[in-house]
Design an enzyme around this catalytic site. Structure first.
Site, mmCIF file in Angstrom:
data_model
loop_
_atom_site.group_PDB
_atom_site.id
_atom_site.type_symbol
_atom_site.label_atom_id
_atom_site.label_comp_id
_atom_site.label_asym_id
_atom_site.label_seq_id
_atom_site.Cartn_x
_atom_site.Cartn_y
_atom_site.Cartn_z
ATOM 1 N N GLY A 8 39.837 43.274 34.353
ATOM 2 C CA GLY A 8 40.189 43.514 35.766
ATOM 3 C C GLY A 8 38.942 43.736 36.600
ATOM 4 N N GLY A 11 38.907 43.391 40.542
ATOM 5 C CA GLY A 11 39.788 44.254 41.333
ATOM 6 C C GLY A 11 39.028 45.330 42.086
ATOM 7 C CE1 TYR A 142 50.119 51.161 38.820
ATOM 8 C CE2 TYR A 142 50.636 53.281 39.811
ATOM 9 C CZ TYR A 142 49.701 52.368 39.370
ATOM 10 O OH TYR A 142 48.366 52.651 39.456
#
Ligand code: AKB
Length: 317
Positions: A8, A11, A142
């Site tokens: 990631g 990001g 989430y």
């Protein structure tokens, strides 16, 4: 010298953490792993970049072997609002991606940093001074993936001895890469809009208090925890960490001190408002302070001053 993989890496946190780690451990020792998004020039030119889809076990294994990785900062994940829009994808990326990373870590003896979040809490959690160890029954996908992630990381430590560590990040405020679809994003957007248009429409209600942190503190938290003496850690996954707590009108007032013409109004997004109301107003981060010396540098005032200074340069206004 460490050999690090950051998943990631393009990001919001990854793009800055990769550079921070390269400055610390050497450019060639930190591999930036990304999926689709083009890396910035700085990220691509300052060290190795590899396409790594964490949901592909072989891809994670291949890059780990190629670069003889011994530490993985696993940041690839969907944020809260986006995850609510596609819960099945969120499970796949946030959980199947994590378990692949943990499996490879077990095989290649890697340490693993995985961020959890204030999203790991829910409406039945005490929302004021939220304890380190408390009820965690989140109502979002989430949150489900964050609690499951914490448990999985603890499990891999207990069962297989993998050196897993993590923090529960609050909303992260930064100026390099915008966040992608979180509930706390308003606290970043407000600065861009204040500089560009002198006005902002906030998607959370007045009075919605949440924990927040400025990026330099978030980077320091990750690295300090990974460098902490393991024998001092009573907890591992994941430590409450916070630097400030405010509601929209609190940050509005701070921005106004620097940009007096700034105005803010509200157009509440029910999805993100509902999520925000189920998250802590402020967390107790004393375990992180005691076990590995966590101490944030930026409060609301210092963060706002620095954000506006840096963003004015970035936006050339
Ligand atoms: C989000 O809003 O989804 C994230 C978080 C607090 O985990 N910034």
């Amino acid at each position: 010298m460490k050999r690090i993989l950051v998943t990631g890496s393009v990001g919001q946190i990854g793009s800055e953490l990769t550079i921070y780690l390269r400055e610390r451990y050497g450019n060639d020792n930190v591999v930036a792993g990304g999926r689709k998004t083009e890396p910035s020039k700085e990220l691509r030119d300052s060290g190795p970049f590899e396409i790594v889809d964490c949901t592909d076990l072989e891809a994670v294994r291949k890059v780990t072997e190629k670069y003889q990785i011994d530490t993985i900062y696993h940041l690839a994940a969907l944020l809260s609002a986006v995850a609510e829009g596609n819960p099945q994808l969120a499970w796949n990326v946030n959980i199947n991606g994590l378990i692949n990373v943990l499996e490879v870590a077990r095989e290649y003896n890697c340490a693993v940093f995985t961020p959890s979040s204030i999203g790991a809490f829910g409406l039945t959690t005490p929302l004021d001074n939220t304890p380190q160890d408390t009820i965690q029954r989140p109502g979002t996908m989430y949150g489900v993936t964050k609690v499951s992630g914490e448990l999985l990381c603890d499990y891999y430590h207990q069962k297989y001895g993998v050196d897993t560590r993590g923090v529960r990040y609050p909303g992260i405020i930064s100026y390099v890469t915008p966040p992608g679809g979180g509930t706390t994003d308003y606290a970043v957007e407000i600065f861009y809009e204040a500089i560009k248009n002198k006005r902002y429409t906030c998607f959370l209600k007045k009075g919605t208090k949440l924990d927040m942190m400025y990026m330099p503190d978030a980077l320091k938290a990750a690295v300090d925890l990974m460098e902490a003496d393991a024998s001092k850690l009573k907890h591992r996954n994941a430590f409450n960490v916070t630097a400030m707590s405010f509601a929209p009108e609190g940050i509005e007032a701070e921005v106004k001190k620097i940009i007096p013409e700034f105005t803010m109004d509200y157009d509440v997004d029910p999805l993100r408002q509902g999520i925000a109301e189920s998250w802590p107003n402020y967390m107790d981060d004393s375990a992180a302070k005691e076990e590995w010396g966590w101490e944030p540098k930026y409060d609301l005032q210092e963060m706002s001053r620095d954000m506006i200074e840096k963003l004015r340069i970035k936006l050339k206004s």
